[in-house]
Write a protein that holds these residues in place. Structure first.
Motif, PDB file in Angstrom:
ATOM      1  N   THR A 234       0.857  -1.184   0.000  1.00 46.05           N
ATOM      2  CA  THR A 234       0.000   0.000   0.000  1.00 46.05           C
ATOM      3  C   THR A 234       0.892   1.232   0.000  1.00 46.05           C
ATOM      4  N   ILE A 235       0.735   2.076  -0.991  1.00 48.72           N
ATOM      5  CA  ILE A 235       1.601   3.239  -1.158  1.00 48.72           C
ATOM      6  C   ILE A 235       0.831   4.499  -0.780  1.00 48.72           C
ATOM      7  N   LYS A 236       1.286   5.163   0.240  1.00 50.08           N
ATOM      8  CA  LYS A 236       0.643   6.391   0.707  1.00 50.08           C
ATOM      9  C   LYS A 236       1.567   7.569   0.426  1.00 50.08           C
ATOM     10  N   SER A 237       1.663   7.904  -0.818  1.00 51.97           N
ATOM     11  CA  SER A 237       2.531   9.006  -1.225  1.00 51.97           C
ATOM     12  C   SER A 237       2.203   9.385  -2.658  1.00 51.97           C
ATOM     13  N   ASN A 238       2.422  10.638  -2.991  1.00 57.55           N
ATOM     14  CA  ASN A 238       2.278  11.088  -4.376  1.00 57.55           C
ATOM     15  C   ASN A 238       3.619  11.156  -5.083  1.00 57.55           C
ATOM     16  N   SER A 239       4.693  10.801  -4.375  1.00 56.70           N
ATOM     17  CA  SER A 239       6.034  10.914  -4.929  1.00 56.70           C
ATOM     18  C   SER A 239       6.754   9.581  -4.836  1.00 56.70           C
ATOM     19  N   SER A 240       7.104   9.040  -5.981  1.00 57.38           N
ATOM     20  CA  SER A 240       7.884   7.810  -6.013  1.00 57.38           C
ATOM     21  C   SER A 240       9.227   8.012  -5.313  1.00 57.38           C
ATOM     22  N   TYR A 241       9.829   9.152  -5.506  1.00 57.16           N
ATOM     23  CA  TYR A 241      11.136   9.464  -4.926  1.00 57.16           C
ATOM     24  C   TYR A 241      11.064   9.420  -3.403  1.00 57.16           C
ATOM     25  N   ASP A 242      10.104  10.148  -2.830  1.00 56.94           N
ATOM     26  CA  ASP A 242       9.991  10.230  -1.370  1.00 56.94           C
ATOM     27  C   ASP A 242       9.617   8.892  -0.764  1.00 56.94           C
ATOM     28  N   TRP A 243       8.700   8.173  -1.436  1.00 58.06           N
ATOM     29  CA  TRP A 243       8.223   6.907  -0.870  1.00 58.06           C
ATOM     30  C   TRP A 243       9.340   5.884  -0.819  1.00 58.06           C
ATOM     31  N   PHE A 244      10.084   5.724  -1.903  1.00 57.37           N
ATOM     32  CA  PHE A 244      11.162   4.747  -1.915  1.00 57.37           C
ATOM     33  C   PHE A 244      12.309   5.172  -0.996  1.00 57.37           C
ATOM     34  N   LEU A 245      12.537   6.472  -0.865  1.00 61.21           N
ATOM     35  CA  LEU A 245      13.581   6.928   0.048  1.00 61.21           C
ATOM     36  C   LEU A 245      13.237   6.546   1.488  1.00 61.21           C
ATOM     37  N   SER A 246      11.942   6.554   1.793  1.00 58.78           N
ATOM     38  CA  SER A 246      11.517   6.159   3.137  1.00 58.78           C
ATOM     39  C   SER A 246      11.661   4.659   3.356  1.00 58.78           C
ATOM     40  N   LYS A 247      11.844   3.891   2.277  1.00 56.76           N
ATOM     41  CA  LYS A 247      12.005   2.432   2.372  1.00 56.76           C
ATOM     42  C   LYS A 247      13.456   2.002   2.172  1.00 56.76           C
ATOM     43  N   THR A 248      14.377   2.953   2.264  1.00 57.34           N
ATOM     44  CA  THR A 248      15.802   2.663   2.143  1.00 57.34           C
ATOM     45  C   THR A 248      16.409   2.574   3.543  1.00 57.34           C
ATOM     46  N   PRO A 249      17.301   1.599   3.814  1.00 58.85           N
ATOM     47  CA  PRO A 249      17.936   0.639   2.901  1.00 58.85           C
ATOM     48  C   PRO A 249      17.032  -0.538   2.548  1.00 58.85           C
ATOM     49  N   PRO A 439      17.509  11.804  -9.141  1.00 67.09           N
ATOM     50  CA  PRO A 439      16.331  11.090  -9.654  1.00 67.09           C
ATOM     51  C   PRO A 439      16.555  10.645 -11.087  1.00 67.09           C
ATOM     52  N   TYR A 440      15.903   9.541 -11.477  1.00 66.85           N
ATOM     53  CA  TYR A 440      16.102   9.046 -12.835  1.00 66.85           C
ATOM     54  C   TYR A 440      15.217   9.769 -13.842  1.00 66.85           C
ATOM     55  N   ALA A 441      14.184  10.468 -13.351  1.00 67.05           N
ATOM     56  CA  ALA A 441      13.302  11.231 -14.240  1.00 67.05           C
ATOM     57  C   ALA A 441      12.619  12.313 -13.421  1.00 67.05           C
ATOM     58  N   GLU A 442      12.217  13.369 -14.081  1.00 66.36           N
ATOM     59  CA  GLU A 442      11.552  14.467 -13.391  1.00 66.36           C
ATOM     60  C   GLU A 442      10.210  14.027 -12.805  1.00 66.36           C
ATOM     61  N   GLU A 443       9.560  13.072 -13.455  1.00 60.66           N
ATOM     62  CA  GLU A 443       8.213  12.664 -13.070  1.00 60.66           C
ATOM     63  C   GLU A 443       8.158  11.926 -11.741  1.00 60.66           C
ATOM     64  N   VAL A 444       9.295  11.415 -11.243  1.00 62.00           N
ATOM     65  CA  VAL A 444       9.242  10.594 -10.033  1.00 62.00           C
ATOM     66  C   VAL A 444       8.802  11.400  -8.820  1.00 62.00           C
ATOM     67  N   PHE A 445       8.858  12.707  -8.912  1.00 61.76           N
ATOM     68  CA  PHE A 445       8.436  13.523  -7.777  1.00 61.76           C
ATOM     69  C   PHE A 445       6.909  13.637  -7.688  1.00 61.76           C
ATOM     70  N   LYS A 446       6.219  13.181  -8.723  1.00 59.57           N
ATOM     71  CA  LYS A 446       4.762  13.336  -8.711  1.00 59.57           C
ATOM     72  C   LYS A 446       4.021  12.081  -9.134  1.00 59.57           C
ATOM     73  N   SER A 447       4.703  10.939  -9.102  1.00 62.94           N
ATOM     74  CA  SER A 447       4.019   9.715  -9.515  1.00 62.94           C
ATOM     75  C   SER A 447       4.705   8.503  -8.918  1.00 62.94           C
ATOM     76  N   ILE A 448       3.966   7.393  -8.904  1.00 59.90           N
ATOM     77  CA  ILE A 448       4.516   6.096  -8.541  1.00 59.90           C
ATOM     78  C   ILE A 448       4.486   5.239  -9.801  1.00 59.90           C
ATOM     79  N   ASP A 449       5.637   4.904 -10.324  1.00 65.65           N
ATOM     80  CA  ASP A 449       5.709   4.115 -11.551  1.00 65.65           C
ATOM     81  C   ASP A 449       5.877   2.638 -11.228  1.00 65.65           C
ATOM     82  N   PHE A 450       5.173   1.787 -11.969  1.00 67.35           N
ATOM     83  CA  PHE A 450       5.424   0.354 -11.875  1.00 67.35           C
ATOM     84  C   PHE A 450       6.385  -0.064 -12.979  1.00 67.35           C
ATOM     85  N   LEU A 451       6.103   0.355 -14.204  1.00 66.44           N
ATOM     86  CA  LEU A 451       6.997   0.086 -15.333  1.00 66.44           C
ATOM     87  C   LEU A 451       7.537   1.433 -15.804  1.00 66.44           C
ATOM     88  N   PRO A 452       8.693   1.841 -15.351  1.00 71.57           N
ATOM     89  CA  PRO A 452       9.191   3.193 -15.643  1.00 71.57           C
ATOM     90  C   PRO A 452       9.326   3.461 -17.138  1.00 71.57           C
TER      91      PRO A 452
END
Length: 628
Positions: A234-249, A439-452
């Motif tokens: 369950t993803i509670k975020s509008n930003s792929s970047y922020d969400w995955f950073l919170s799941k690091t390491p 970031p690998y793309a500008e869009e990661v700040f506003k989306s959660i991608d499954f297949l980038p």
């Protein structure tokens, strides 16, 4: 020798484009029901396991009207289930469906309605000690035997096909050596999970990590439902970047996948050991004999399975060149199976009806020729049909890789120039901070991608970052066409003991480039920095993917790796550009920049900043198409 086919000179109108999809879907559904009958059977394999199989038989079969089998074996379900339930499309191409074959779709072991245990990329058993030893090749063989004996009015010929994971099963079936197999089309096939899909050169592809439940949650019983769906995070975020950073390491990310056997296997095998080697289909292709014709299909912008299709084609071509064909278009993963009309990848427009062109001109002719003995495919039978992603044209080559090209080396000069001139040795530096990854793309700040979808994206968004190095050529005085493999050779030092490099080849458009009339109004093509090719390299694997070694802090070191093949014309007035950075987040997991035997056991305290030096004798090696 080459023949250029302009993408705009297609003989097919945009009737198959987006605006007509609903009408066509209704027509396809009606066609399937009116022209095919359906059977659902469970075919018993040699060890007693039963595999669920859907069979669609043309109603026009007769003693004088027989059809070949076209088989897809899949781990993603033979939908729709039920003898009276029909799909909108039996095959993704309506041209194939209307041509009529006996279409067969089968759930592989341990998936959906089939019995048995599922194994990712089932290792092929080269020497079977007894008759009941099984793998995907024996399952394909046993399935074909049953079909030939039990389905009336077949012509004795079998074709195998599949996109992505199903492409792996198609190749595995080809390895069975069944004499009825006359044609095989692996399309964006999975070949080795250590170098594509879930890893690139040993780095974990974090952006597709949320797909793990589909591959690592076993089912308790046969089912027509997606039993693994409840395990998706369950993803509670509008930003792929922020969400995955919170799941690091990665050990924090892994807590969401407790009980997932595939994740456990990934963690237990951080290096290219026997576990991964056994699951690679590549070594088995080297031993093939009497191989049927192969139609290898891929996309230049496939973020999942670009490596596999190129490697598979080249390996097969070394010993079976006469029946081996490569098709590479301006497609993302499987995009040739769906028509867009105006064909875009990201912001870039490549032409019209490109998927339709492939489906009708190439794919249909291939299967008609080898399964129905209709020879019209010989008129357009290419060795390699490749799309020039700069000129936006198809080119028919009589050989690939090309023997006659001009090798060129471009150096990464310390004044940020990209040039063939041999530089004085100097260096540029940047600080890589795992807490602030690129970031690998500008869009990661506003989306959660499954297949980038990142492989053509504008790279201007990193222009102000001080942890990205950019190297540019002068504006080109004439067109320059690169074709074939690109090899990166980086000379570097770092204050840490491990480091990642993400290297990008970019086409920078001139400042007066006009906008495309089909593109969104907010996309400005003037000065656009279109990524052409990129790749990640984890430098602890610089000498061996099986036996990683730490870097020596502060010592000049070399790492060399492929950017994969390319066919792209940099037009007059454009610039060739290379960017170097040490993260591409959250496409790839973060490197602690400290050598660890197993990165999946890293803790937050292991992550550290590193000062990185890139020396000016670093370079990329390319091949330039002559007489272009």
């Amino acid at each position: 020798m080459k023949i250029v086919i302009l993408a705009v000179l297609l003989v097919f109108p945009l009737f198959y484009a987006i605006g007509h999809n609903n009408v066509l879907a209704k027509q396809d559904t009606a066609f399937v029901r009116e022209n095919y009958s359906k059977q659902e059977v469970c075919i018993t394999m040699r060890d007693g396991i039963k595999l669920f199989t859907s069979i669609y038989i043309p109603k026009s079969v007769s003693d004088k009207n027989t059809y070949p089998f076209l088989i897809q074996r899949t781990c993603f379900g033979s939908f729709p289930y039920g003898p009276n339930e029909y799909p909108n499309m039996i095959y993704y191409s309506r041209f194939m469906m209307r041509e009529k074959f006996i279409f067969v779709k089968q759930d592989v072991r341990g998936r959906y309605m089939s019995e048995g245990k599922f194994t990712n990329l089932t290792p092929l058993i080269t020497e079977k000690e007894h008759s009941n030893m099984v793998d995907e090749s024996t399952d394909a063989y046993d399935t074909i035997e049953w079909l030939l004996k039990n389905i009336s009015y077949n012509n004795g010929n079998v074709g195998l096909y599949g996109i992505s994971y199903a492409g792996f099963y198609a190749l595995s079936g080809a390895l069975s050596g069944h004499p009825a197999i006359k044609a095989v089309s692996p399309q964006a096939p999975v070949s080795d999970f250590f170098f594509e899909d879930f890893h690139h050169n040993g780095a974990f592809v974090l952006a597709v990590g949320n797909a793990l439940p589909a591959f690592g949650i076993p089912k308790d019983e046969t089912t027509a439902n997606h039993w693994f769906a409840k395990h998706f995070p369950t993803i509670k975020s509008n930003s792929s970047y922020d969400w995955f950073l919170s799941k690091t390491p990665l050990n924090k990310f892994g807590k969401m996948h407790t009980g997932n056997f595939f994740w456990e296997e990934i963690k237990q095998h951080p290096n290219y050991d026997d576990y991964w080697i056994k699951r690679s289909i590549i070594p088995h292709l080297k031993k093939l004999k009497n191989l049927p014709p192969i139609l290898n299909v891929g996309g230049w912008f496939d973020a999942e399975d670009l490596t596999g299709v190129l490697d598979i084609y080249k390996i097969i071509d070394q010993s079976h060149s006469s029946g081996n064909t490569l098709i590479m278009g301006p497609f993302g993963h499987g995009d040739w199976s769906r028509e867009q009309g105006h064909h875009f990848q990201g912001d870039i427009y490549f032409g019209d009806s490109l998927s339709t062109y492939f489906q009708k001109n190439i794919e249909l002719g291939f299967f008609k020729r080898y399964l129905k003995n209709q020879k019209d495919f010989e008129l357009t039978n290419p060795k390699a049909l490749l799309f020039d992603t700069g000129k936006k044209t198809w080119t028919n080559f009589t050989e690939y890789p090309l023997k006659e090209t001009q090798p060129m080396v471009y150096y990464l000069h310390s004044d940020n120039k990209l040039s063939a001139e041999i530089p004085d040795i100097d260096s540029l530096s940047y600080q890589s901070d795992p807490k602030n990854p690129v970031p690998y793309a500008e869009e990661v700040f506003k989306s959660i991608d499954f297949l980038p979808n990142y492989m053509t994206r504008d790279q201007r968004f990193v222009s102000n970052r001080n942890d990205v190095l950019s190297f540019k050529s002068q504006a080109l005085e004439s067109d320059v066409t690169l074709i074939g493999e690109i090899l990166v050779n980086l000379k570097f030092s770092t204050s840490g003991t491990d480091l990642d490099f993400f290297v990008k080849l970019i086409d920078e458009y001139p400042s007066d480039e006009p906008n495309n009339s089909f593109a969104p109004s907010n996309v400005q093509m003037a000065g656009y920095q279109q990524m052409i090719r990129s790749e990640m390299m984890r430098t602890k694997f610089r000498n061996s993917f099986s036996h990683p070694k730490p870097l020596i802090s502060g010592s000049k070191t070399t790492t060399e790796f492929k950017l994969q093949d390319v066919y792209h014309t940099f037009k007059k007035g454009h610039k060739i550009m290379v960017q170097v950075q040490s993260s591409a987040f959250p496409l790839f997991d973060l490197n602690p920049q400290k050598f660890l035997e197993n990165i999946y056991e890293a803790n937050e305290k292991d992550f550290q900043k590193s000062l990185v030096n890139i020396f000016s004798d670093s370079h990329i090696s390319v091949n330039i198409l002559k007489n272009n």
